[in-house]
Write an enzyme that holds these catalytic residues in place. Structure first.
Site, mmCIF file in Angstrom:
data_model
loop_
_atom_site.group_PDB
_atom_site.id
_atom_site.type_symbol
_atom_site.label_atom_id
_atom_site.label_comp_id
_atom_site.label_asym_id
_atom_site.label_seq_id
_atom_site.Cartn_x
_atom_site.Cartn_y
_atom_site.Cartn_z
ATOM 1 N N PHE A 1 36.629 38.855 49.338
ATOM 2 C CA PHE A 1 37.466 37.691 49.635
ATOM 3 C C PHE A 1 38.763 38.133 50.309
ATOM 4 O O PHE A 1 39.484 38.978 49.777
ATOM 5 C CB PHE A 1 37.751 36.971 48.315
ATOM 6 C CG PHE A 1 38.561 35.723 48.426
ATOM 7 C CD1 PHE A 1 38.021 34.575 48.972
ATOM 8 C CD2 PHE A 1 39.861 35.680 47.946
ATOM 9 C CE1 PHE A 1 38.770 33.405 49.050
ATOM 10 C CE2 PHE A 1 40.621 34.523 48.005
ATOM 11 C CZ PHE A 1 40.069 33.381 48.564
ATOM 12 N N SER B 1 33.511 43.239 45.119
ATOM 13 C CA SER B 1 34.334 42.111 44.683
ATOM 14 C C SER B 1 33.596 40.780 44.881
ATOM 15 O O SER B 1 32.516 40.598 44.320
ATOM 16 C CB SER B 1 35.675 42.149 45.434
ATOM 17 O OG SER B 1 36.606 41.291 44.844
ATOM 18 N N MET B 2 34.145 39.854 45.681
ATOM 19 C CA MET B 2 33.395 38.625 45.949
ATOM 20 C C MET B 2 32.065 38.951 46.604
ATOM 21 O O MET B 2 31.072 38.219 46.421
ATOM 22 C CB MET B 2 34.190 37.673 46.842
ATOM 23 C CG MET B 2 33.430 36.377 47.173
ATOM 24 S SD MET B 2 34.255 35.305 48.362
ATOM 25 C CE MET B 2 33.908 36.158 49.904
ATOM 26 N N ASP C 1 41.691 48.252 37.578
ATOM 27 C CA ASP C 1 41.487 47.333 38.699
ATOM 28 C C ASP C 1 42.520 46.222 38.546
ATOM 29 O O ASP C 1 42.534 45.515 37.544
ATOM 30 C CB ASP C 1 40.061 46.776 38.652
ATOM 31 C CG ASP C 1 39.704 45.906 39.853
ATOM 32 O OD1 ASP C 1 40.601 45.232 40.392
ATOM 33 O OD2 ASP C 1 38.520 45.888 40.234
ATOM 34 N N HIS D 1 40.838 48.677 42.813
ATOM 35 C CA HIS D 1 39.850 47.646 43.163
ATOM 36 C C HIS D 1 38.996 47.991 44.383
ATOM 37 O O HIS D 1 37.773 47.888 44.350
ATOM 38 C CB HIS D 1 40.549 46.303 43.396
ATOM 39 C CG HIS D 1 39.599 45.192 43.690
ATOM 40 N ND1 HIS D 1 38.641 44.777 42.789
ATOM 41 C CD2 HIS D 1 39.424 44.418 44.801
ATOM 42 C CE1 HIS D 1 37.926 43.785 43.314
ATOM 43 N NE2 HIS D 1 38.382 43.563 44.535
#
Length: 259
Positions: free
Chosen positions: A25, A93-94, A194, A224
């Site tokens: 994202f 992530s996303m 993270d 992250h």
């Protein structure tokens, strides 16, 4: 709008095993480019698309939503399925959430998934304010560059459009409900430190999927954006070994029967 330098999509024609990589994202393919190139150099067919509204300016993202982002990776998956015998989906992530939804909906068409610091929920009190706040405030501060390694820079937006964040929240809730439909072998790698996605997200995903072939790996030296961080090489090697175990024909061209 022109694409930011480094944020371009990446495609490599390789052997009969295909890999789809999904970025995060407000991010771009740049965060996954070294991973994509590592797999391409080892003979895989690789697709790393640029998600709609990403890689240009945040204003472009403000008019997109999860349906646009998911449709892009769904199209790429179908294209890979046309030319490859086996396809794996990888995400950060996303992008991890996108990979999980593809797995839930496409079943046996996907041979396995690899997710790095996958997102499962928009956290904090601000998340509950999004439905209203997005009509009052256009953006909030960005999420980019949560990287422990000095000198690394993520090509991502420095602002988060709240309309897009609201759409992400809805998408993650949808994916959470679909996790029991995920049955494929899964490699989940996550960073204990993270500052964007807490370890609780990985724990929930591990607890809700129906996959029986699951491996969890901790990325102790990374934040992250672990694919650009100290543990990047470990991610690349672990994912390649995971794919190789499930697709013995990795790196071989031509024959559709493998060997």
């Amino acid at each position: 709008m022109p694409v930011l330098p480094g944020a371009e999509p990446y495609r490599h024609e390789g052997g009969e095993v295909g890999v789809l990589l999904c970025h995060g994202f407000t991010g771009s393919p740049q965060s996954l480019r070294p991973w994509a190139e590592y797999l391409a150099e080892r003979g895989l067919t690789v697709s790393l698309p640029l998600l709609p509204g990403h890689g240009t300016r945040w204003q472009d993202m403000a008019v997109t939503g999860w349906q646009d982002w998911y449709a892009e990776v769904d199209r790429e998956l179908r294209a890979l399925r046309e030319e490859c015998d086996q396809v794996f989906v990888l995400g950060l992530s996303m992008g991890g959430a996108l990979a999980l939804r593809l797995a839930a909906r496409h079943g046996d068409a996907i041979s396995g998934i690899v997710v790095v610091n996958p997102a499962n929920k928009v956290h904090g009190p601000a998340a509950h304010a999004l439905p209203v706040a997005r009509h009052l405030v256009r953006t909030t501060k960005g999420l980019a560059n949560d990287i422990a390694k000095e000198g690394m820079d993520e090509v991502a937006y420095d602002r988060v459009p709240l309309h897009a964040a609201h759409s992400l929240r809805n998408f993650l809730r949808l994916v959470d409900g679909e996790l029991p439909q995920v049955t494929q072998p899964m490699l989940l790698l996550h960073s204990p430190q993270d500052h964007v996605v807490p370890p609780a997200d990985s724990a929930r995903i591990l607890g809700r999927v129906s996959s029986t072939d699951v491996r969890e790996v901790l990325l102790e030296q990374s934040y992250h954006v672990a694919t650009l961080d100290h543990d990047a090489e470990q991610i690349f090697e672990e994912s390649h070994a995971f794919i190789g175990r499930l697709a013995p024909s990795v790196g071989k061209k031509g024959s559709t029967t493998g060997g």
